[in-house]
Write a protein that holds these residues in place. Sequence first.
Motif, mmCIF file in Angstrom:
data_model
loop_
_atom_site.group_PDB
_atom_site.id
_atom_site.type_symbol
_atom_site.label_atom_id
_atom_site.label_comp_id
_atom_site.label_asym_id
_atom_site.label_seq_id
_atom_site.Cartn_x
_atom_site.Cartn_y
_atom_site.Cartn_z
ATOM 1 N N UNK A 189 0.814 -1.229 0.064
ATOM 2 C CA UNK A 189 0.096 0.069 -0.020
ATOM 3 C C UNK A 189 0.791 1.388 0.087
ATOM 4 N N UNK A 190 2.138 1.333 -0.294
ATOM 5 C CA UNK A 190 3.130 2.492 -0.550
ATOM 6 C C UNK A 190 3.495 2.551 -1.820
ATOM 7 N N UNK A 191 3.693 3.813 -2.531
ATOM 8 C CA UNK A 191 4.487 3.597 -3.712
ATOM 9 C C UNK A 191 5.992 3.662 -3.462
ATOM 10 N N UNK A 192 6.766 2.899 -4.124
ATOM 11 C CA UNK A 192 8.021 2.428 -4.003
ATOM 12 C C UNK A 192 8.603 2.913 -5.405
ATOM 13 N N UNK A 193 8.078 3.196 -6.176
ATOM 14 C CA UNK A 193 8.786 3.672 -7.464
ATOM 15 C C UNK A 193 7.672 4.117 -8.557
ATOM 16 N N UNK A 194 8.458 4.250 -9.802
ATOM 17 C CA UNK A 194 7.756 4.792 -11.092
ATOM 18 C C UNK A 194 8.259 4.128 -12.335
ATOM 19 N N UNK A 195 7.567 3.748 -13.114
ATOM 20 C CA UNK A 195 7.914 3.492 -14.602
ATOM 21 C C UNK A 195 7.509 4.307 -15.433
ATOM 22 N N UNK A 196 8.371 4.480 -16.447
ATOM 23 C CA UNK A 196 8.186 5.407 -17.626
ATOM 24 C C UNK A 196 8.462 4.815 -19.034
ATOM 25 N N UNK A 197 7.713 4.686 -19.885
ATOM 26 C CA UNK A 197 7.785 3.993 -21.149
ATOM 27 C C UNK A 197 6.654 4.497 -21.961
ATOM 28 N N UNK A 198 7.056 4.102 -23.350
ATOM 29 C CA UNK A 198 5.904 4.230 -24.568
ATOM 30 C C UNK A 198 4.784 3.111 -24.074
ATOM 31 N N UNK A 199 3.371 3.235 -24.647
ATOM 32 C CA UNK A 199 2.484 2.372 -24.326
ATOM 33 C C UNK A 199 2.654 1.012 -24.949
ATOM 34 N N UNK A 200 3.766 1.068 -25.742
ATOM 35 C CA UNK A 200 3.988 -0.454 -26.519
ATOM 36 C C UNK A 200 5.122 -1.001 -25.917
ATOM 37 N N UNK A 201 5.482 -0.596 -24.507
ATOM 38 C CA UNK A 201 6.221 -1.514 -23.546
ATOM 39 C C UNK A 201 5.714 -1.788 -22.387
ATOM 40 N N UNK A 202 5.651 -3.039 -22.109
ATOM 41 C CA UNK A 202 5.003 -3.429 -20.656
ATOM 42 C C UNK A 202 6.072 -3.854 -19.944
ATOM 43 N N UNK A 203 5.858 -2.971 -18.554
ATOM 44 C CA UNK A 203 6.896 -3.206 -17.533
ATOM 45 C C UNK A 203 6.339 -3.788 -16.452
ATOM 46 N N UNK A 204 6.749 -4.910 -15.894
ATOM 47 C CA UNK A 204 6.411 -5.244 -14.550
ATOM 48 C C UNK A 204 7.432 -5.380 -13.765
ATOM 49 N N UNK A 205 7.141 -5.447 -12.307
ATOM 50 C CA UNK A 205 8.117 -5.537 -11.330
ATOM 51 C C UNK A 205 7.718 -6.655 -10.457
ATOM 52 N N UNK A 206 8.683 -7.557 -10.057
ATOM 53 C CA UNK A 206 8.175 -8.479 -9.033
ATOM 54 C C UNK A 206 9.149 -8.452 -7.816
ATOM 55 N N UNK A 207 8.125 -8.582 -6.766
ATOM 56 C CA UNK A 207 8.795 -8.592 -5.522
ATOM 57 C C UNK A 207 9.295 -9.842 -5.052
ATOM 58 N N UNK A 208 10.730 -10.124 -4.950
ATOM 59 C CA UNK A 208 11.616 -11.234 -4.489
ATOM 60 C C UNK A 208 12.343 -11.032 -3.119
#
Length: 177
Positions: free
Chosen positions: A130-149
């Motif tokens: 429930x906290x913002x830890x960062x931001x991604x910036x990209x064109x709509x044609x790029x999918x970015x996902x982050x996985x918590x390990x």
Amino acid sequence: MTNQKKDRRFFAPVVTMAIVSTVLLMSVWAIAATLLNSRQLPTEQTLKGSTGSEKLNTLRFETYGGQPENRLIGYFLCKDGIRVKSDGPQLEPIGKLSLNEVFADHVRVAKAKFYSQSSKLMIREIIRDNSVIGYTVSAPMMEITLWDETTDPLTISLELRYKDLQAKGERYYGGPR
């Protein structure tokens, strides 16, 4: 009587193997990566607000293959104390930048590499607990996902995964598959 002894000798190792397999499977599930939620932000409002000028650790990455003018550049900006890894070919730390500086960097890099800049960049906030830890910036044609390990509660560990949505097939770069 001898028939019952044979059954027990066979049954005990099978039960033991089943228990060990279950324990191993449960331990793998316990340490598996968890996909973090994200939410798209209004670009103009975000850049004009205080979020647009906050300096964060910044990573730059890009797709490869195909025509150079079709390659995409992406960014992940995160707070201190977060480790990010990727199996992708190019994950470049570029220092502490604000979202406004990232947009300027994107224009500069795309121009220098003769990449197309036909689409507007979008900003997504990355949420963990429930906290913002960062931001991604990209064109709509790029999918970015982050996985918590994360395994150590003192340091957040993430795996970054990105995909060129204009490429044919399932080409992911980096991250758990």
